[in-house]
Design a protein around this motif. Sequence first.
Motif, PDB file in Angstrom:
ATOM      1  N   THR A 110     -37.939  30.789  31.347  1.00  0.00           N
ATOM      2  CA  THR A 110     -38.429  31.755  32.339  1.00  0.00           C
ATOM      3  C   THR A 110     -39.698  32.411  31.800  1.00  0.00           C
ATOM      4  O   THR A 110     -40.113  32.143  30.691  1.00  0.00           O
ATOM      5  CB  THR A 110     -37.396  32.879  32.566  1.00  0.00           C
ATOM      6  OG1 THR A 110     -37.077  33.428  31.288  1.00  0.00           O
ATOM      7  CG2 THR A 110     -36.164  32.390  33.255  1.00  0.00           C
ATOM      8  N   GLU A 111     -40.255  33.309  32.606  1.00  0.00           N
ATOM      9  CA  GLU A 111     -41.390  34.086  32.124  1.00  0.00           C
ATOM     10  C   GLU A 111     -40.929  35.070  31.048  1.00  0.00           C
ATOM     11  O   GLU A 111     -39.788  35.543  31.101  1.00  0.00           O
ATOM     12  CB  GLU A 111     -41.949  34.894  33.285  1.00  0.00           C
ATOM     13  CG  GLU A 111     -43.262  34.365  33.767  1.00  0.00           C
ATOM     14  CD  GLU A 111     -43.752  35.196  34.904  1.00  0.00           C
ATOM     15  OE1 GLU A 111     -43.730  36.421  34.772  1.00  0.00           O
ATOM     16  OE2 GLU A 111     -44.145  34.610  35.924  1.00  0.00           O
ATOM     17  N   SER A 130     -41.627  38.195  30.509  1.00  0.00           N
ATOM     18  CA  SER A 130     -41.215  39.529  30.965  1.00  0.00           C
ATOM     19  C   SER A 130     -39.829  39.487  31.608  1.00  0.00           C
ATOM     20  O   SER A 130     -39.061  40.445  31.529  1.00  0.00           O
ATOM     21  CB  SER A 130     -42.247  40.121  31.926  1.00  0.00           C
ATOM     22  OG  SER A 130     -42.411  39.302  33.045  1.00  0.00           O
ATOM     23  N   ARG A 142     -46.165  43.075  34.294  1.00  0.00           N
ATOM     24  CA  ARG A 142     -45.774  41.929  33.473  1.00  0.00           C
ATOM     25  C   ARG A 142     -46.122  42.173  31.989  1.00  0.00           C
ATOM     26  O   ARG A 142     -45.334  41.884  31.101  1.00  0.00           O
ATOM     27  CB  ARG A 142     -46.469  40.665  33.986  1.00  0.00           C
ATOM     28  CG  ARG A 142     -45.793  39.413  33.476  1.00  0.00           C
ATOM     29  CD  ARG A 142     -46.317  38.179  34.114  1.00  0.00           C
ATOM     30  NE  ARG A 142     -46.013  38.098  35.534  1.00  0.00           N
ATOM     31  CZ  ARG A 142     -46.591  37.220  36.352  1.00  0.00           C
ATOM     32  NH1 ARG A 142     -47.504  36.390  35.894  1.00  0.00           N
ATOM     33  NH2 ARG A 142     -46.251  37.178  37.624  1.00  0.00           N
ATOM     34  N   GLU A 188     -43.680  42.108  28.710  1.00  0.00           N
ATOM     35  CA  GLU A 188     -43.846  41.176  27.593  1.00  0.00           C
ATOM     36  C   GLU A 188     -44.006  41.882  26.251  1.00  0.00           C
ATOM     37  O   GLU A 188     -43.504  41.422  25.233  1.00  0.00           O
ATOM     38  CB  GLU A 188     -45.071  40.283  27.835  1.00  0.00           C
ATOM     39  CG  GLU A 188     -44.852  39.289  28.954  1.00  0.00           C
ATOM     40  CD  GLU A 188     -46.106  38.499  29.267  1.00  0.00           C
ATOM     41  OE1 GLU A 188     -47.043  38.478  28.448  1.00  0.00           O
ATOM     42  OE2 GLU A 188     -46.149  37.896  30.364  1.00  0.00           O
TER      43      GLU A 188
END
Lengths: 89, 451
Positions: free
Chosen positions: A55-56, A58, B62, B66
């Motif tokens: 997945t991504e 984040s 995002r 992250e």
Amino acid sequence: MRAVVTVTGKDKKGIIAKVSSFLAERGVNVEDISQTLLQEYFAMIMLVDISDIKTELSVLAKECEKLGEEIGMSIRLQHEAIFNAMHNI
Amino acid sequence: MFNQFDVLETIDMIEREHLDIRTITMGISLLPCIAGSAEKTAKNVYDTVCKKAENIVEVADRLAGEYGIPIVNKRVSVTPVSLICAPFPEKAVLIGRALDRAANELGIDFLGGYSALVHKGTADYEKIFLDSIPELLASTTRVCSSVNIGSSKSGINMDAVKQMGEIVKRTAELTAAQDGLGCAKLVVFANAVEDNPFMAGAFHGVGESGTVINVGVSGPGVVKHALENIPDANLNEAAEMIKRTAFKITRAGQLIAKEAAKRLNAEFGIVDLSLAPTPVMGDSVAHILEELGLECVGGHGTTAALAMLNDAVKKGGVMASSHVGGLSGAFIPVSEDIGMIHAAGKGLLNIDKLEAMTAVCSVGLDMIAIPGKTPATTISAIIADEAAIGMINNKTTAVRVIPVPGKDVGDSVEFGGLLGRAPIMPVNTTDSSRFILRGGRIPAPIHSNKN
């Protein structure tokens, strides 16, 4: 690409097993692991390879946070660049 | 390679000491939007902002996920609108409203740049533009306005200072139902910078490129915590500790700024490391000064402590980023800082001491509620004093005061959210009107002649 997973909270049984199998299912490879126990306070830091994640990043970080809530610990997954930036010149 | 201690320190900074990226601000040039009519220009402005910044919220969220660091605000700054509407200044509000609609559409927090640069003189179209500010601020929610009325190079435009006193008053009156909240979106500058990512004073300077990402990092709580660990250190050691902490915070900002610029297809502009307080406990600049040894901010020694803090923050920041800009230093907005609110409430921090503090920190008289009956000429005189400090000391100064309609000393006002709350602070009630009504321009100081 690598990330750092930190697990903190009150020590209980099976934390490492739960977290590492959760990560393995998502394509994360654990490269290094260290843990400390201060009285009942548990802190584990894992350096992981995230080149093959499904997945991504984040989204994966959110999933880790959720797992943390389920097992009553705080779990964070962060791109290693933030630590390199702040602590290395 | 980082060690275990480094990892846990970063996490502590974020979780317990309120380290955050305060804002990612996209600067957008609106110069290509100018068309033959105000209506067409407004449409171009709306389309340009919506297109260029369409991904800013998504990218910021995002990145926050992250890297595990909160990104509090997503903002846009634009070319001073007085330039965009120069051919049709009487319709400036149309463009301001188009910007507000764009900000709503994008889901960003604020959009800055309903601005004019009149530090040497006010053109006819700029006079008309300035008069539109109160109406615009009263009829929009996310647009911020700033006006530069002086600079070290050109002196102080006292005609504009006079006009701005009236505009601040009028803005408060038009937003009286919300205790003059419109004034919280209006800053009067001297030596305004073209790349400031913080509101309400952000605008995209004409010397900037088309689309730029500027990032503001904050972290008063982190600095305070670092000082708590060395309670008996002398001031050399304290300054060194602040510098080192500022370095780490700015590095986080630099990382996010570069990554955000890449993903948003914009140039990386600058990182602005400013200790910007919020009204929550543990996020206060006043408390850093108190940690240095003052019983209460506002007491004797405050200016010296703030000077040291501001300088150490700048030194740490400059080492950490390839481009440091904006205001970079310590902010002292009274209503947004729990320690300042406390000191002002007890009468221990007054406007005169704040004025002295602005001579040594990065901004000016910020978010100060004053009696609603304060005459426009007195507000102009407050602006002139601040501009003089900025002009002579080659630094940015600003005035963001709120003359709260119907309220007086002893009352307090609640703006809510990040804008916080403030007791109404007394101002000197002697008459400065004859000085202000003289108009004209205060000449640039001798040391501006460097060529």
